[in-house]
Write an enzyme that holds these catalytic residues in place. Structure first.
Site, PDB file in Angstrom:
ATOM      1  N   HIS A 324       0.868  -1.180   0.000  1.00 43.96           N
ATOM      2  CA  HIS A 324       0.000   0.000   0.000  1.00 43.96           C
ATOM      3  C   HIS A 324       0.902   1.227   0.000  1.00 43.96           C
ATOM      4  O   HIS A 324       1.789   1.350   0.829  1.00 43.96           O
ATOM      5  CB  HIS A 324      -0.912  -0.002   1.218  1.00 43.96           C
ATOM      6  CG  HIS A 324      -1.819   1.196   1.231  1.00 43.96           C
ATOM      7  ND1 HIS A 324      -3.063   1.184   0.649  1.00 43.96           N
ATOM      8  CD2 HIS A 324      -1.643   2.449   1.712  1.00 43.96           C
ATOM      9  CE1 HIS A 324      -3.607   2.380   0.771  1.00 43.96           C
ATOM     10  NE2 HIS A 324      -2.766   3.170   1.413  1.00 43.96           N
ATOM     11  N   CYS A 325       0.686   2.131  -0.962  1.00 38.89           N
ATOM     12  CA  CYS A 325       1.598   3.267  -1.111  1.00 38.89           C
ATOM     13  C   CYS A 325       0.899   4.572  -0.738  1.00 38.89           C
ATOM     14  O   CYS A 325      -0.049   4.973  -1.421  1.00 38.89           O
ATOM     15  CB  CYS A 325       2.083   3.319  -2.553  1.00 38.89           C
ATOM     16  SG  CYS A 325       3.208   4.677  -2.852  1.00 38.89           S
ATOM     17  N   PRO A 326       1.348   5.248   0.342  1.00 37.52           N
ATOM     18  CA  PRO A 326       0.702   6.510   0.724  1.00 37.52           C
ATOM     19  C   PRO A 326       0.923   7.617  -0.301  1.00 37.52           C
ATOM     20  O   PRO A 326       0.121   8.539  -0.387  1.00 37.52           O
ATOM     21  CB  PRO A 326       1.363   6.870   2.053  1.00 37.52           C
ATOM     22  CG  PRO A 326       2.377   5.853   2.328  1.00 37.52           C
ATOM     23  CD  PRO A 326       2.428   4.867   1.234  1.00 37.52           C
ATOM     24  N   ASN A 329      -1.794   7.096  -2.505  1.00 38.30           N
ATOM     25  CA  ASN A 329      -3.034   6.998  -1.755  1.00 38.30           C
ATOM     26  C   ASN A 329      -3.856   5.792  -2.203  1.00 38.30           C
ATOM     27  O   ASN A 329      -5.073   5.812  -2.174  1.00 38.30           O
ATOM     28  CB  ASN A 329      -3.848   8.297  -1.897  1.00 38.30           C
ATOM     29  CG  ASN A 329      -4.917   8.384  -0.835  1.00 38.30           C
ATOM     30  OD1 ASN A 329      -4.778   7.799   0.234  1.00 38.30           O
ATOM     31  ND2 ASN A 329      -5.999   9.094  -1.130  1.00 38.30           N
TER      32      ASN A 329
END
Ligand code: ZN
Ligand code: ZN
Length: 508
Positions: A324-326, A329
């Protein structure tokens, strides 16, 4: 490389945690800050550093200074003729840099906007990449056939390797020799004919493994079944009809024992079912509802195909989940992994260009001499250079590491899983083989969906285009002949890590 990537990854995660806190606290201000920094970087590069990369021809500069359109039009050709190579270099460098900036922006947008792939909705509505409705069978078959071809090639390589490793028998039985030589001769060939591909596609090795996700919200049974690939839905349908026949039989048996007459063969029901199974392919929502009957609206956990993982942030299952890549998003998964990697690669190339061309300007900005750039403050140059040097190094390490694990046939999650599995196998003293590893180059070809079996050429990796993934999220190229169908060699189903265990490993 692994430890370097780990250090960079950890620092990124710490930085991401700060960024997460900041985005939570500041929200739009953070986005504006990012846009401001990117704007400053692009402006600073083109106004100060680019002239060092390709100077503007002096005759053209003189022409532009006249600010008279008629002078410029009339004098353009003679001015170009005076410095043709300088002009060509300037045009090429400008187009190259503009292309890099465009590619960075395009791949970032695609990584953010393209859905990573959901179990229930498939990949994207745009290309009809869904497993639902009439015609779905056709494109799915193409993916399966490609997976089968890659598998045959991987199998040949494995056989060749084991042949090479085996010590030659002093008295080999005469029958074994021709077979061995045929395999050894065929190993160099990566061409797989249609019959071989069909045979491989029918084998158990490519069979899809589906579990259920108990963390996802439950869905109606018909919806869960509609999202399955046709062959798995067929299995479910058969099981259900067999169960129905058995129930009918037991009812009739009870009645028969009560009345003492009547005869029904179990084959009757099965035979009718076999006929209708053929029409199960390409069926619509209504067809599925019809054969499910009253059970259609029962709530069940959604299916979870192999390589799918549950994202605790998005609270959904993602096909070929990577992480999951902030910064995006959203998750990096099957649908957008290609754009994520290419974004990192283009951005590190952009940073590299800035670092290479910007040094003279940086030296000038820290000296006390005259500053010739009226519209670009010295601090912009220092900020851009420092950011590009740090980000460029980190991104280059990260994208090289990512490309390496792709070439090993793994995702980020699978890489940490497989490290654990290798350890388990080492303790059990058995060999471990990653079932999705079909060869260094083949894995990369599959990832980018290019090469001989794809309709996209190698150059499409450089092009900012939308290219669909090679897999539909259910069917994968696998190394064939691994014993337990479709699973890693050396690992039993009990050894497999769950999502929670994976999370614990990641956090460590
Ligand atoms: Zn889930
Ligand atoms: Zn996520």
């Amino acid at each position: 490389m692994r430890s370097l990537a780990l250090v960079v990854h950890r620092s990124f995660r710490k930085f991401e945690a700060c960024a997460d806190w900041l985005t939570g606290a500041a929200g739009p201000v953070f986005v504006l800050l990012c846009l401001f920094l990117v704007g400053v970087g692009v402006w600073t590069f083109f106004s100060t550093m680019f002239p060092y990369l390709a100077p503007f021809p002096p005759t053209l500069a003189k022409l532009v200074k006249t600010r008279s359109p008629i002078h410029i039009i009339l004098g353009l050709l003679p001015a170009l003729a005076q410095h043709p190579w300088l002009a060509l270099r300037w045009v090429l460098a400008l187009s190259g840099c503009a292309f890099i900036v465009y590619s960075i922006g395009y791949h970032y947008m695609m990584a953010v906007r393209e859905p990573p792939g959901s179990v229930l909705d498939g990949l994207s509505d745009e290309l009809g990449e869904r497993r639902l409705g009439p015609g779905s069978e056709h494109w799915w078959q193409r993916h399966r056939r490609r997976a089968a071809r890659e598998s045959v090639v991987a199998l040949r390589r494995r056989q060749h390797k084991s042949l090479q490793n085996e010590p030659p028998l002093p008295l080999a039985p005469p029958r074994a020799t021709p077979a061995a030589t045929t395999i050894a001769a065929r190993v160099v060939s990566t061409v797989v004919d249609d019959d071989e591909a069909d045979e491989a596609a029918e084998s158990d090795d490519l069979f899809t493994i589906a579990k259920m996700c108990h963390k996802c919200p439950r869905v109606a049974l018909w919806r869960a079944l509609a999202s399955l690939p046709p062959e798995l839905r067929e299995v479910e349908r058969r099981l259900r009809s067999v169960k129905k026949v058995e129930q009918q039989q037991s009812h009739q048996h009870q009645r028969k024992s009560a009345n003492g007459n009547g005869h029904h063969s179990p084959v009757d029901g099965w035979g009718q079912d076999q006929d209708t199974v053929q029409s199960a392919r390409g069926e619509t929502e209504d067809d599925i509802r019809a054969w499910l009957g009253d059970e259609a609206d029962n709530l069940v956990p959604p299916p979870k195909p192999e390589r799918t993982h549950h994202c605790s942030v998005c609270e959904t299952c993602v096909l070929k989940f990577d992480h999951h890549c902030p910064w995006l998003n959203q998750c990096v998964g099957l649908g957008n992994e290609r754009y994520f990697l290419l974004f990192m690669a283009w951005l590190s190339l952009g940073c590299f260009v800035v670092v290479c061309s910007g040094f003279p300007v940086v030296r000038q900005s820290i000296s006390f001499g005259r500053w010739e750039y009226r519209y670009t403050p010295r601090v912009f140059v220092l900020l851009t250079y420092a950011l590009c040097a740090i980000m460029g190094f980190a991104l280059a390490v990260m994208s090289t590491w990512q490309a390496l694990i792709i070439a090993w046939g793994e995702t980020s999650v699978e890489n940490s899983d497989n490290t654990h599995y290798r350890e388990v196998c080492r303790r059990k003293n058995v060999a471990f083989t990653n079932v999705y590893d079909v060869g260094f180059l083949h894995n990369l070809e599959l990832y980018f969906n290019v090469g001989a079996q794809s309709r996209h050429g190698y150059l499409s990796i450089l092009a900012p285009w939308r290219i669909e993934p090679y897999s539909d999220g259910w069917h994968w190229a696998k190394t064939m002949g691994m014993g337990l169908a479709g699973r890693h060699e050396g690992i039993s189903p009990d050894d497999e890590l769950t999502d929670d265990e994976e999370q614990a490993q990641e956090d460590r």
